[in-house]
Design a protein around this motif. Structure first.
Motif, mmCIF file in Angstrom:
data_model
loop_
_atom_site.group_PDB
_atom_site.id
_atom_site.type_symbol
_atom_site.label_atom_id
_atom_site.label_comp_id
_atom_site.label_asym_id
_atom_site.label_seq_id
_atom_site.Cartn_x
_atom_site.Cartn_y
_atom_site.Cartn_z
ATOM 1 N N VAL A 76 0.841 -1.202 0.000
ATOM 2 C CA VAL A 76 0.000 0.000 0.000
ATOM 3 C C VAL A 76 0.876 1.252 0.000
ATOM 4 C CG1 VAL A 76 -1.875 1.205 1.175
ATOM 5 C CG2 VAL A 76 -1.689 -1.286 1.378
ATOM 6 N N PRO A 77 0.667 2.183 -0.927
ATOM 7 C CA PRO A 77 1.436 3.430 -0.905
ATOM 8 C C PRO A 77 0.981 4.314 0.264
ATOM 9 C CG PRO A 77 -0.193 3.500 -2.672
ATOM 10 C CD PRO A 77 -0.253 2.122 -2.086
ATOM 11 N N LEU A 78 1.796 4.379 1.293
ATOM 12 C CA LEU A 78 1.422 5.036 2.544
ATOM 13 C C LEU A 78 2.314 6.235 2.843
ATOM 14 C CD1 LEU A 78 0.968 1.900 4.848
ATOM 15 C CD2 LEU A 78 -0.866 3.342 3.913
ATOM 16 N N ASP A 79 1.773 7.124 3.685
ATOM 17 C CA ASP A 79 2.539 8.264 4.176
ATOM 18 C C ASP A 79 2.771 8.199 5.680
ATOM 19 O OD1 ASP A 79 2.644 9.933 1.652
ATOM 20 O OD2 ASP A 79 0.483 9.657 1.856
ATOM 21 N N MET A 80 2.023 7.341 6.384
ATOM 22 C CA MET A 80 2.126 7.298 7.845
ATOM 23 C C MET A 80 1.536 6.003 8.371
ATOM 24 S SD MET A 80 0.585 10.097 10.590
ATOM 25 C CE MET A 80 1.747 11.363 10.075
ATOM 26 N N LEU A 81 2.095 5.524 9.493
ATOM 27 C CA LEU A 81 1.525 4.403 10.232
ATOM 28 C C LEU A 81 0.891 4.927 11.512
ATOM 29 C CD1 LEU A 81 4.327 1.677 10.002
ATOM 30 C CD2 LEU A 81 2.123 1.678 8.808
ATOM 31 N N GLN A 82 -0.303 4.462 11.809
ATOM 32 C CA GLN A 82 -0.988 4.810 13.057
ATOM 33 C C GLN A 82 -1.076 3.546 13.909
ATOM 34 O OE1 GLN A 82 -4.729 6.890 12.670
ATOM 35 N NE2 GLN A 82 -5.511 6.018 14.570
ATOM 36 N N LEU A 83 -0.489 3.585 15.083
ATOM 37 C CA LEU A 83 -0.487 2.443 15.993
ATOM 38 C C LEU A 83 -1.569 2.669 17.037
ATOM 39 C CD1 LEU A 83 3.375 2.060 16.468
ATOM 40 C CD2 LEU A 83 1.895 1.108 14.663
ATOM 41 N N HIS A 84 -2.590 1.818 17.019
ATOM 42 C CA HIS A 84 -3.765 2.054 17.861
ATOM 43 C C HIS A 84 -3.963 0.957 18.909
ATOM 44 C CE1 HIS A 84 -7.107 5.094 17.583
ATOM 45 N NE2 HIS A 84 -7.500 4.362 18.595
ATOM 46 N N GLY A 85 -2.902 0.204 19.182
ATOM 47 C CA GLY A 85 -3.007 -0.852 20.181
ATOM 48 C C GLY A 85 -2.238 -0.506 21.438
ATOM 49 N N SER A 86 -1.670 -1.530 22.057
ATOM 50 C CA SER A 86 -0.914 -1.341 23.294
ATOM 51 C C SER A 86 0.587 -1.342 23.029
ATOM 52 C CB SER A 86 -1.272 -2.450 24.289
ATOM 53 O OG SER A 86 -1.027 -3.733 23.713
ATOM 54 N N GLU A 87 0.974 -0.910 21.840
ATOM 55 C CA GLU A 87 2.389 -0.878 21.485
ATOM 56 C C GLU A 87 3.174 -0.022 22.488
ATOM 57 O OE1 GLU A 87 -0.160 -1.191 17.763
ATOM 58 O OE2 GLU A 87 -0.043 0.229 19.436
ATOM 59 N N SER A 88 4.300 -0.538 22.941
ATOM 60 C CA SER A 88 5.143 0.173 23.902
ATOM 61 C C SER A 88 5.923 1.284 23.207
ATOM 62 C CB SER A 88 6.133 -0.792 24.544
ATOM 63 O OG SER A 88 7.063 -1.245 23.573
ATOM 64 N N PRO A 89 6.478 2.231 23.972
ATOM 65 C CA PRO A 89 7.336 3.238 23.347
ATOM 66 C C PRO A 89 8.508 2.609 22.594
ATOM 67 C CG PRO A 89 6.710 3.945 25.544
ATOM 68 C CD PRO A 89 6.216 2.541 25.399
ATOM 69 N N GLU A 90 9.029 1.506 23.120
ATOM 70 C CA GLU A 90 10.129 0.823 22.440
ATOM 71 C C GLU A 90 9.680 0.272 21.081
ATOM 72 O OE1 GLU A 90 10.831 1.333 26.588
ATOM 73 O OE2 GLU A 90 9.172 0.259 25.607
ATOM 74 N N ARG A 91 8.468 -0.258 21.044
ATOM 75 C CA ARG A 91 7.926 -0.780 19.789
ATOM 76 C C ARG A 91 7.703 0.347 18.781
ATOM 77 N NH1 ARG A 91 7.728 -4.726 16.050
ATOM 78 N NH2 ARG A 91 5.619 -5.173 15.253
ATOM 79 N N VAL A 92 7.222 1.474 19.250
ATOM 80 C CA VAL A 92 7.027 2.631 18.374
ATOM 81 C C VAL A 92 8.357 3.033 17.739
ATOM 82 C CG1 VAL A 92 6.377 5.055 18.275
ATOM 83 C CG2 VAL A 92 5.009 3.460 19.630
ATOM 84 N N ALA A 93 9.389 3.145 18.567
ATOM 85 C CA ALA A 93 10.703 3.539 18.061
ATOM 86 C C ALA A 93 11.240 2.507 17.074
ATOM 87 C CB ALA A 93 11.671 3.718 19.229
ATOM 88 N N GLU A 94 11.023 1.230 17.375
ATOM 89 C CA GLU A 94 11.487 0.154 16.499
ATOM 90 C C GLU A 94 10.833 0.230 15.125
ATOM 91 O OE1 GLU A 94 10.668 -4.648 16.141
ATOM 92 O OE2 GLU A 94 10.587 -3.702 18.131
ATOM 93 N N LEU A 95 9.513 0.447 15.083
ATOM 94 C CA LEU A 95 8.800 0.491 13.810
ATOM 95 C C LEU A 95 9.139 1.757 13.027
ATOM 96 C CD1 LEU A 95 5.347 -0.954 14.880
ATOM 97 C CD2 LEU A 95 7.219 -2.110 13.704
ATOM 98 N N ARG A 96 9.372 2.813 13.725
ATOM 99 C CA ARG A 96 9.763 4.067 13.054
ATOM 100 C C ARG A 96 11.093 3.868 12.319
ATOM 101 N NH1 ARG A 96 12.209 9.140 14.864
ATOM 102 N NH2 ARG A 96 11.146 10.910 13.879
ATOM 103 N N GLU A 97 12.003 3.164 12.973
ATOM 104 C CA GLU A 97 13.297 2.879 12.371
ATOM 105 C C GLU A 97 13.163 1.858 11.243
ATOM 106 O OE1 GLU A 97 17.413 2.909 11.715
ATOM 107 O OE2 GLU A 97 16.173 4.269 12.924
ATOM 108 N N ARG A 98 12.329 0.845 11.442
ATOM 109 C CA ARG A 98 12.195 -0.253 10.474
ATOM 110 C C ARG A 98 11.638 0.218 9.137
ATOM 111 N NH1 ARG A 98 11.705 -5.928 10.937
ATOM 112 N NH2 ARG A 98 10.409 -6.921 9.331
ATOM 113 N N TYR A 99 10.621 1.079 9.184
ATOM 114 C CA TYR A 99 9.917 1.436 7.952
ATOM 115 C C TYR A 99 10.248 2.824 7.414
ATOM 116 C CZ TYR A 99 7.323 -2.745 9.074
ATOM 117 O OH TYR A 99 6.992 -4.037 9.370
ATOM 118 N N GLY A 100 10.855 3.658 8.216
ATOM 119 C CA GLY A 100 11.182 4.997 7.747
ATOM 120 C C GLY A 100 9.970 5.853 7.452
#
Length: 221
Positions: A76-100
């Motif tokens: 999917v051509p995306l501009d942003m990911l929205q995390l709406h679960g119980s993702e931890s701050p560490e998980r947020v940082a990890e996904l930000r790095e993983r997908y850019g």
């Protein structure tokens, strides 16, 4: 005042066009099977390709694993990911790095102690979605049509931009903006005539109300 609007839970091409024509800034696609707004990855790809240049495409996921997120981001051509679960701050940082991709983290609010999480997540997310905390036993983490006490975030600011969500409609969004000072607002069920069924006239009315250009608000019967 320049207010940016996100219309979430889109499922039909005509509503993607309605969102763009109304002047919203973001279009949200839901990847959560329990939601009436859930899309397959292929459906979301087709909808995202309908979006004109300038309309930011946001994928809402809930505690998704890497393989599912890989599939979404690669298809999917995306501009942003929205995390709406119980993702931890560490998980947020990890996904930000993983997908850019920029990450918007949703945080549910019901009372003042809940605000502490916003400060924590603001250190790792690009944006915050300040939403109503779902009631105990709720199936959906958001999109329940519930508001929280807006006074809790009245003129509150965090290191990253934030967006107000939860129970907003064309009838109350102007007051919500006035009470909170929010510069961004998000709506899903508030522009629907049935769960998962968007109404183009309500989309237009919501954007007009949020941005101070309100005309007549349609009444659904």
């Amino acid at each position: 005042m320049d207010i940016r609007v996100k219309i979430c839970g889109l499922t039909q091409p005509e509503h993607v066009h309605a969102v763009a024509e109304a002047g919203a800034a973001y279009a949200g696609f839901v990847f959560f099977e329990k939601s009436p707004r859930h899309l397959t990855v292929e459906q979301a790809r087709d909808l995202a390709l309908e979006a004109p240049v300038g309309l930011a495409k946001v994928a809402l996921t809930v505690n998704a694993d890497d393989s599912y997120l890989d599939w979404i981001v690669e298809t999917v051509p995306l501009d942003m990911l929205q995390l709406h679960g119980s993702e931890s701050p560490e998980r947020v940082a990890e996904l930000r790095e993983r997908y850019g991709l920029p990450i918007m983290k949703a945080v549910g609010i019901a009372e003042e102690p809940d605000l502490a999480a916003l400060q924590e997540y603001s250190a790792v997310a690009d944006q915050l979605l300040v939403d109503a905390k779902p009631p105990k036993g709720a199936v959906l983490p958001g999109g329940n049509g519930l508001a929280f006490d807006w006074r809790l975030v009245n003129r509150k600011y965090w290191p990253c931009p934030w967006m107000l969500a939860g129970g907003l409609t064309p009838h109350n969004v102007a007051e919500a903006v006035r009470m909170t000072g929010a510069r961004q607002v998000d709506v899903s069920s508030g522009v629907e005539f049935a769960p998962g069924q968007k109404d183009a006239n309500l989309i237009r009315a919501f954007v007009e109300a949020a941005t101070g250009k309100q005309k007549d608000v349609p009444i659904l019967r």
